[in-house]
Design a protein around this motif. Structure first.
Motif, PDB file in Angstrom:
ATOM      1  N   ALA A  43      25.512  27.153  33.032  1.00 46.54           N
ATOM      2  CA  ALA A  43      26.817  26.536  32.927  1.00 46.54           C
ATOM      3  C   ALA A  43      27.052  27.502  34.680  1.00 46.54           C
ATOM      4  N   THR A  44      28.273  26.622  35.691  1.00 46.99           N
ATOM      5  CA  THR A  44      28.842  27.219  36.561  1.00 46.99           C
ATOM      6  C   THR A  44      30.374  28.231  37.221  1.00 46.99           C
ATOM      7  N   LEU A  45      29.945  29.244  37.197  1.00 53.28           N
ATOM      8  CA  LEU A  45      30.830  30.105  38.436  1.00 53.28           C
ATOM      9  C   LEU A  45      31.768  29.441  39.409  1.00 53.28           C
ATOM     10  N   THR A  46      32.895  29.382  39.069  1.00 55.35           N
ATOM     11  CA  THR A  46      34.225  28.765  39.738  1.00 55.35           C
ATOM     12  C   THR A  46      35.067  29.343  40.819  1.00 55.35           C
ATOM     13  N   VAL A  47      34.758  29.740  42.006  1.00 54.86           N
ATOM     14  CA  VAL A  47      35.155  30.103  42.339  1.00 54.86           C
ATOM     15  C   VAL A  47      36.809  29.514  43.268  1.00 54.86           C
ATOM     16  N   ASP A  48      38.200  30.192  42.951  1.00 53.95           N
ATOM     17  CA  ASP A  48      39.498  29.035  43.199  1.00 53.95           C
ATOM     18  C   ASP A  48      39.734  29.783  44.229  1.00 53.95           C
ATOM     19  N   ALA A  49      40.367  29.918  45.534  1.00 57.08           N
ATOM     20  CA  ALA A  49      40.979  30.512  46.650  1.00 57.08           C
ATOM     21  C   ALA A  49      42.009  30.087  47.294  1.00 57.08           C
ATOM     22  N   ARG A  50      42.190  29.114  46.795  1.00 60.86           N
ATOM     23  CA  ARG A  50      43.064  27.999  47.084  1.00 60.86           C
ATOM     24  C   ARG A  50      44.701  29.027  46.836  1.00 60.86           C
ATOM     25  N   ALA A  51      45.937  28.755  47.626  1.00 64.78           N
ATOM     26  CA  ALA A  51      45.663  27.513  48.599  1.00 64.78           C
ATOM     27  C   ALA A  51      45.220  28.124  49.859  1.00 64.78           C
ATOM     28  N   ASN A  52      45.518  30.274  50.030  1.00 67.81           N
ATOM     29  CA  ASN A  52      45.190  31.025  51.204  1.00 67.81           C
ATOM     30  C   ASN A  52      44.035  31.480  51.174  1.00 67.81           C
ATOM     31  N   GLN A  96      38.862  35.096  33.491  1.00 63.84           N
ATOM     32  CA  GLN A  96      38.126  34.614  32.184  1.00 63.84           C
ATOM     33  C   GLN A  96      37.250  32.646  32.993  1.00 63.84           C
ATOM     34  N   ASN A  97      36.484  32.729  31.346  1.00 67.48           N
ATOM     35  CA  ASN A  97      35.404  31.574  31.513  1.00 67.48           C
ATOM     36  C   ASN A  97      34.948  30.406  32.618  1.00 67.48           C
ATOM     37  N   ASN A  98      34.316  31.974  33.125  1.00 73.46           N
ATOM     38  CA  ASN A  98      33.927  31.773  34.585  1.00 73.46           C
ATOM     39  C   ASN A  98      34.358  30.909  35.896  1.00 73.46           C
ATOM     40  N   LEU A  99      35.539  31.383  35.774  1.00 72.67           N
ATOM     41  CA  LEU A  99      36.223  31.437  36.687  1.00 72.67           C
ATOM     42  C   LEU A  99      37.333  32.298  37.376  1.00 72.67           C
ATOM     43  N   LEU A 100      37.055  32.714  38.842  1.00 73.68           N
ATOM     44  CA  LEU A 100      37.719  33.635  39.218  1.00 73.68           C
ATOM     45  C   LEU A 100      38.991  32.830  39.996  1.00 73.68           C
ATOM     46  N   ASP A 155      41.489  36.929  49.297  1.00 73.43           N
ATOM     47  CA  ASP A 155      40.160  36.434  50.110  1.00 73.43           C
ATOM     48  C   ASP A 155      39.159  37.015  49.114  1.00 73.43           C
ATOM     49  N   TYR A 156      38.265  36.380  48.662  1.00 78.66           N
ATOM     50  CA  TYR A 156      37.145  37.468  48.123  1.00 78.66           C
ATOM     51  C   TYR A 156      35.890  37.166  48.285  1.00 78.66           C
ATOM     52  N   GLU A 157      35.212  38.874  47.898  1.00 79.33           N
ATOM     53  CA  GLU A 157      33.587  39.266  48.657  1.00 79.33           C
ATOM     54  C   GLU A 157      33.363  39.239  46.962  1.00 79.33           C
ATOM     55  N   VAL A 158      32.805  38.265  46.309  1.00 73.74           N
ATOM     56  CA  VAL A 158      31.573  37.651  45.399  1.00 73.74           C
ATOM     57  C   VAL A 158      29.638  38.501  45.711  1.00 73.74           C
ATOM     58  N   LEU A 159      29.233  39.024  44.440  1.00 75.21           N
ATOM     59  CA  LEU A 159      27.819  39.050  44.975  1.00 75.21           C
ATOM     60  C   LEU A 159      28.039  38.768  42.964  1.00 75.21           C
ATOM     61  N   VAL A 160      26.367  37.697  43.445  1.00 68.20           N
ATOM     62  CA  VAL A 160      26.171  36.729  42.343  1.00 68.20           C
ATOM     63  C   VAL A 160      24.557  37.423  41.795  1.00 68.20           C
ATOM     64  N   PRO A 161      23.783  37.269  40.282  1.00 65.38           N
ATOM     65  CA  PRO A 161      22.388  36.858  40.212  1.00 65.38           C
ATOM     66  C   PRO A 161      21.809  35.673  41.449  1.00 65.38           C
ATOM     67  N   ALA A 162      20.896  36.124  41.943  1.00 62.16           N
ATOM     68  CA  ALA A 162      20.797  34.675  43.247  1.00 62.16           C
ATOM     69  C   ALA A 162      19.923  33.553  42.712  1.00 62.16           C
ATOM     70  N   THR A 163      19.976  33.239  41.644  1.00 63.84           N
ATOM     71  CA  THR A 163      19.762  31.385  40.921  1.00 63.84           C
ATOM     72  C   THR A 163      21.182  31.664  39.840  1.00 63.84           C
ATOM     73  N   THR A 164      22.077  30.878  41.199  1.00 65.35           N
ATOM     74  CA  THR A 164      23.290  30.763  39.900  1.00 65.35           C
ATOM     75  C   THR A 164      24.350  29.599  40.630  1.00 65.35           C
ATOM     76  N   ASN A 165      24.822  28.642  39.501  1.00 65.75           N
ATOM     77  CA  ASN A 165      25.531  27.339  40.282  1.00 65.75           C
ATOM     78  C   ASN A 165      27.319  28.055  40.793  1.00 65.75           C
ATOM     79  N   LEU A 166      27.332  26.665  42.227  1.00 73.82           N
ATOM     80  CA  LEU A 166      28.969  27.798  41.616  1.00 73.82           C
ATOM     81  C   LEU A 166      28.993  26.565  42.339  1.00 73.82           C
ATOM     82  N   ASP A 167      30.635  26.725  42.458  1.00 77.39           N
ATOM     83  CA  ASP A 167      31.692  25.591  42.942  1.00 77.39           C
ATOM     84  C   ASP A 167      32.610  26.674  43.369  1.00 77.39           C
TER      85      ASP A 167
END
Length: 282
Positions: A60-69, A110-114, A129-141
């Protein structure tokens, strides 16, 4: 190679190869701007929100959506959860209005979406603005529009896209693709070789600074349309032209690409350390 196979490959080969920084929990460092960031016409309000998310399951993939600012910084660590610091800021004519705007911003995990939003869907006057810590092996969008993206000590299927912001990639591996329109690229690789299928990053209006270890194995390709290329590499198997670079480092390996249209490219390895020659006794 599909996402599941790539995740298994990276999990098996990369955990021991990642630098020590990925084995410890980095401190979350996002802080509110100084009070003097407010002006006579606009007052600034700010709030820090610390959140925790479950790590995505395998494939699975963790998505971080910081649009628009807003910008995004993601770092790998040895924990099994995702830790998030969200910096919510807002500007308005009065401090009370700015604080009300901050309070109206909701951050969802929710649902792997930030992502963040307001109840009335307005994008005016606020940013996260986001600062995120993830396990070292993680799929990201990772997605932004008016913000930069930084990622370090992470391996997996990584997708990064912004329009007005820079991209910085440090100690990454896997299947990595990234692009920006108005921003620079900073690439800093570690280890002895690339682990995964490869790297492909690009910008339109920005320079590229690419740093590699003195000993590394990969195939390097770089191109600029309206800039120049400078390369200091520890290999004789290279072709350096004004707008193109192709080089085989060490035994070769994964193909690593970086491209720009309006910008120069610098690719550099530190000089090889001299080999100590034993001195025979008389």
């Amino acid at each position: 190679m599909n996402c599941m196979k790539l995740t298994l490959l990276v999990s098996g080969l990369l955990l021991g190869a990642l630098p020590l920084a990925a084995q410890q929990a980095p401190a979350l460092s996002l802080t509110c701007p100084a009070p003097n960031a407010s002006t006579a016409l606009q007052k600034l309000a700010c709030e820090i929100r610390d959140l925790t998310m479950p790590a995505p399951t395998a494939g699975a993939t963790l998505t971080v959506d910081a649009r628009a600012n807003g910008g995004i910084t993601v770092r790998g660590w040895s924990g099994s959860t995702v830790k998030v610091r969200a910096l919510v800021t807002a500007r308005a004519a009065t401090l009370a209005d700015a604080r009300a705007l901050v309070a109206a911003v909701k951050v969802s995990t929710q649902n792997n979406l930030l992502r963040a939003g307001r109840a009335n869907e307005s994008l005016d006057g606020w940013a996260v603005d986001y600062e995120v810590l993830v396990p070292a092996t993680t799929n990201l969008d990772l997605k932004a529009t008016n913000g930069s993206i930084t990622i370090e000590n992470v391996a997996g299927t990584l997708r990064l896209a912004t329009t007005n912001g820079s991209l910085a990639l440090r100690s990454v591996n896997g299947d990595v693709r990234g692009q920006t329109t108005n921003g620079s690229l900073a690439l800093q690789l570690t280890g002895e070789s690339w682990v995964g299928s490869g790297l492909d990053v690009s910008t339109v209006n920005g320079s590229i600074d690419w740093q590699l270890p003195s000993v590394y194995a990969a195939t390097i390709l770089a191109r600029t349309t309206h800039g120049k290329i400078s390369a200091e590499l520890n290999t004789k198997r290279k072709s350096v032209l004004p707008h193109n670079l192709a080089a085989t480092l060490g035994k070769g390996g994964a193909q690593l690409k970086a491209n720009t249209v309006h910008g120069s490219i610098t690719v550099k390895q530190p000089a090889d350390a001299p080999v100590a020659v034993p001195v025979s006794g008389e």
